[in-house]
Design a protein around this motif. Structure first.
Motif, mmCIF file in Angstrom:
data_model
loop_
_atom_site.group_PDB
_atom_site.id
_atom_site.type_symbol
_atom_site.label_atom_id
_atom_site.label_comp_id
_atom_site.label_asym_id
_atom_site.label_seq_id
_atom_site.Cartn_x
_atom_site.Cartn_y
_atom_site.Cartn_z
ATOM 1 N N ASP A 81 0.805 -1.231 0.000
ATOM 2 C CA ASP A 81 0.000 0.000 0.000
ATOM 3 C C ASP A 81 0.833 1.273 0.000
ATOM 4 O O ASP A 81 0.450 2.274 0.601
ATOM 5 C CB ASP A 81 -0.969 0.008 1.193
ATOM 6 N N ILE A 82 1.978 1.222 -0.652
ATOM 7 C CA ILE A 82 2.789 2.425 -0.844
ATOM 8 C C ILE A 82 2.828 2.702 -2.346
ATOM 9 O O ILE A 82 3.453 1.958 -3.107
ATOM 10 C CB ILE A 82 4.213 2.259 -0.290
ATOM 11 N N PHE A 83 2.137 3.759 -2.758
ATOM 12 C CA PHE A 83 2.043 4.080 -4.179
ATOM 13 C C PHE A 83 2.840 5.355 -4.464
ATOM 14 O O PHE A 83 2.572 6.401 -3.871
ATOM 15 C CB PHE A 83 0.581 4.271 -4.580
ATOM 16 N N ILE A 84 3.816 5.261 -5.320
ATOM 17 C CA ILE A 84 4.654 6.403 -5.653
ATOM 18 C C ILE A 84 4.731 6.541 -7.169
ATOM 19 O O ILE A 84 4.643 5.541 -7.898
ATOM 20 C CB ILE A 84 6.076 6.262 -5.067
ATOM 21 N N PRO A 85 4.893 7.761 -7.666
ATOM 22 C CA PRO A 85 5.040 7.956 -9.114
ATOM 23 C C PRO A 85 6.263 7.211 -9.645
ATOM 24 O O PRO A 85 7.248 6.997 -8.929
ATOM 25 C CB PRO A 85 5.203 9.470 -9.255
ATOM 26 N N SER A 86 6.206 6.847 -10.907
ATOM 27 C CA SER A 86 7.291 6.072 -11.507
ATOM 28 C C SER A 86 8.613 6.820 -11.483
ATOM 29 O O SER A 86 9.673 6.219 -11.296
ATOM 30 C CB SER A 86 6.929 5.695 -12.946
ATOM 31 N N VAL A 87 8.574 8.156 -11.653
ATOM 32 C CA VAL A 87 9.827 8.911 -11.683
ATOM 33 C C VAL A 87 10.491 8.909 -10.304
ATOM 34 O O VAL A 87 11.727 8.868 -10.201
ATOM 35 C CB VAL A 87 9.586 10.351 -12.194
ATOM 36 N N ILE A 88 9.689 8.922 -9.245
ATOM 37 C CA ILE A 88 10.263 8.856 -7.892
ATOM 38 C C ILE A 88 10.851 7.476 -7.652
ATOM 39 O O ILE A 88 11.931 7.335 -7.049
ATOM 40 C CB ILE A 88 9.196 9.202 -6.840
ATOM 41 N N ALA A 89 10.162 6.439 -8.110
ATOM 42 C CA ALA A 89 10.692 5.083 -7.998
ATOM 43 C C ALA A 89 12.024 4.967 -8.748
ATOM 44 O O ALA A 89 12.962 4.297 -8.281
ATOM 45 C CB ALA A 89 9.694 4.077 -8.547
ATOM 46 N N ALA A 90 12.104 5.633 -9.904
ATOM 47 C CA ALA A 90 13.344 5.602 -10.687
ATOM 48 C C ALA A 90 14.490 6.265 -9.928
ATOM 49 O O ALA A 90 15.602 5.732 -9.861
ATOM 50 C CB ALA A 90 13.132 6.292 -12.029
ATOM 51 N N VAL A 91 14.212 7.436 -9.348
ATOM 52 C CA VAL A 91 15.247 8.141 -8.583
ATOM 53 C C VAL A 91 15.667 7.316 -7.370
ATOM 54 O O VAL A 91 16.860 7.231 -7.048
ATOM 55 C CB VAL A 91 14.742 9.532 -8.144
ATOM 56 N N MET A 92 14.714 6.690 -6.696
ATOM 57 C CA MET A 92 15.036 5.853 -5.543
ATOM 58 C C MET A 92 15.948 4.705 -5.941
ATOM 59 O O MET A 92 16.974 4.453 -5.294
ATOM 60 C CB MET A 92 13.748 5.303 -4.910
ATOM 61 N N ALA A 93 15.593 4.013 -7.015
ATOM 62 C CA ALA A 93 16.382 2.853 -7.447
ATOM 63 C C ALA A 93 17.783 3.270 -7.887
ATOM 64 O O ALA A 93 18.787 2.635 -7.499
ATOM 65 C CB ALA A 93 15.665 2.125 -8.574
ATOM 66 N N LEU A 94 17.866 4.315 -8.687
ATOM 67 C CA LEU A 94 19.174 4.777 -9.160
ATOM 68 C C LEU A 94 20.030 5.266 -7.997
ATOM 69 O O LEU A 94 21.245 5.000 -7.949
ATOM 70 C CB LEU A 94 19.007 5.889 -10.195
ATOM 71 N N SER A 95 19.417 5.973 -7.042
ATOM 72 C CA SER A 95 20.165 6.487 -5.890
ATOM 73 C C SER A 95 20.688 5.350 -5.025
ATOM 74 O O SER A 95 21.847 5.363 -4.577
ATOM 75 C CB SER A 95 19.285 7.412 -5.051
ATOM 76 N N MET A 96 19.841 4.364 -4.772
ATOM 77 C CA MET A 96 20.249 3.230 -3.944
ATOM 78 C C MET A 96 21.327 2.407 -4.637
ATOM 79 O O MET A 96 22.233 1.873 -3.995
ATOM 80 C CB MET A 96 19.026 2.373 -3.605
ATOM 81 N N ASN A 97 21.227 2.322 -5.958
ATOM 82 C CA ASN A 97 22.226 1.582 -6.719
ATOM 83 C C ASN A 97 23.574 2.294 -6.712
ATOM 84 O O ASN A 97 24.606 1.721 -6.352
ATOM 85 C CB ASN A 97 21.733 1.389 -8.150
ATOM 86 N N THR A 98 23.559 3.574 -7.092
ATOM 87 C CA THR A 98 24.827 4.295 -7.163
ATOM 88 C C THR A 98 25.410 4.538 -5.776
ATOM 89 O O THR A 98 26.630 4.661 -5.624
ATOM 90 C CB THR A 98 24.660 5.633 -7.913
ATOM 91 N N GLY A 99 24.544 4.602 -4.746
ATOM 92 C CA GLY A 99 25.046 4.766 -3.388
ATOM 93 C C GLY A 99 25.958 3.626 -2.990
ATOM 94 O O GLY A 99 26.980 3.832 -2.314
#
Length: 216
Positions: A81-99
């Motif tokens: 039940d956590i709904f986020i826009p696709s662009v925010i999901a993209a930033v989260m994934a890229l940030s966690m990856n590059t981190g």
């Protein structure tokens, strides 16, 4: 027959997609840098549990495909039940990856600092925070800047995968118009050229910054 001119009527959407690719990538690199700093610090934490969890995090994000990470974040969060826009999901994934990658880059930089530097800073009366932010970190950034620039370029290229979760970036625009015009070669060629120009620009800026830092 190949005709690159068929792309020009669609230059505005392509540039808009390029802008999305740019800001998503740079925001992810910026957020990933501070995440990497935190992970780098946790690698040296006194708690063995924290060190272990940090190693697992870094191993997961460095050892699994970015596409899998994007899918997990974009499709798993709605299940709880956590709904986020696709662009925010993209930033989260890229940030966690590059981190995770930047954490290892920065860790190598910290390990390259002179061992007696901490004692010298303590002798001069500097606190641990002052030593970290004003003495150690600037040196680490200077030493690892080429690797950080390369990581930025990698994120820009890997950001093409965010089109799979409906982010309207450069690759998504190229895919859309290649399908509607039946000219995939021209549109993907145009996208490739724009990606190349963007990465060359980042590399150029990185070298300029590196040159200035080397003369300080």
């Amino acid at each position: 027959m190949f005709d690159i001119m068929v792309v020009f009527p669609y230059y505005k959407p392509l540039l808009e997609g390029l802008f999305t690719t740019l800001w998503v990538s740079l925001l992810s690199i910026f957020m990933g840098f501070f995440l990497g700093l935190g992970l780098c610090s946790l690698r040296n934490a006194q708690s063995s549990a924290l060190r272990g969890m940090t190693r697992i995090y870094i191993s997961f994000f460095r050892g699994t495909p970015l596409l899998v990470q994007l899918a997990i974040i974009f499709y798993f969060l709605p299940l709880i039940d956590i709904f986020i826009p696709s662009v925010i999901a993209a930033v989260m994934a890229l940030s966690m990856n590059t981190g995770a990658f930047q954490a290892e880059i920065l860790r190598g930089g910290f390990r390259g600092l002179p061992k007696g530097q901490l004692e010298a800073c303590w002798t001069c009366g500097l606190t641990q925070n002052q030593t970290y932010w004003h003495i150690q970190l600037p040196q680490v950034i200077k030493m690892t800047l080429p690797a950080l620039v390369n990581e930025t370029i990698d994120i820009i290229k890997n950001s093409a995968l965010i089109s799979t979760i409906a982010v309207v970036d450069l690759m998504r625009i190229a895919q859309t118009y290649s399908s509607t015009t039946y000219r995939p070669l021209e549109f993907f060629m145009a996208a490739g050229i724009l990606y190349l120009l963007l990465t060359v620009l980042v590399s150029f800026i990185g070298k300029k910054i590196e040159y200035k830092l080397s003369n300080l």
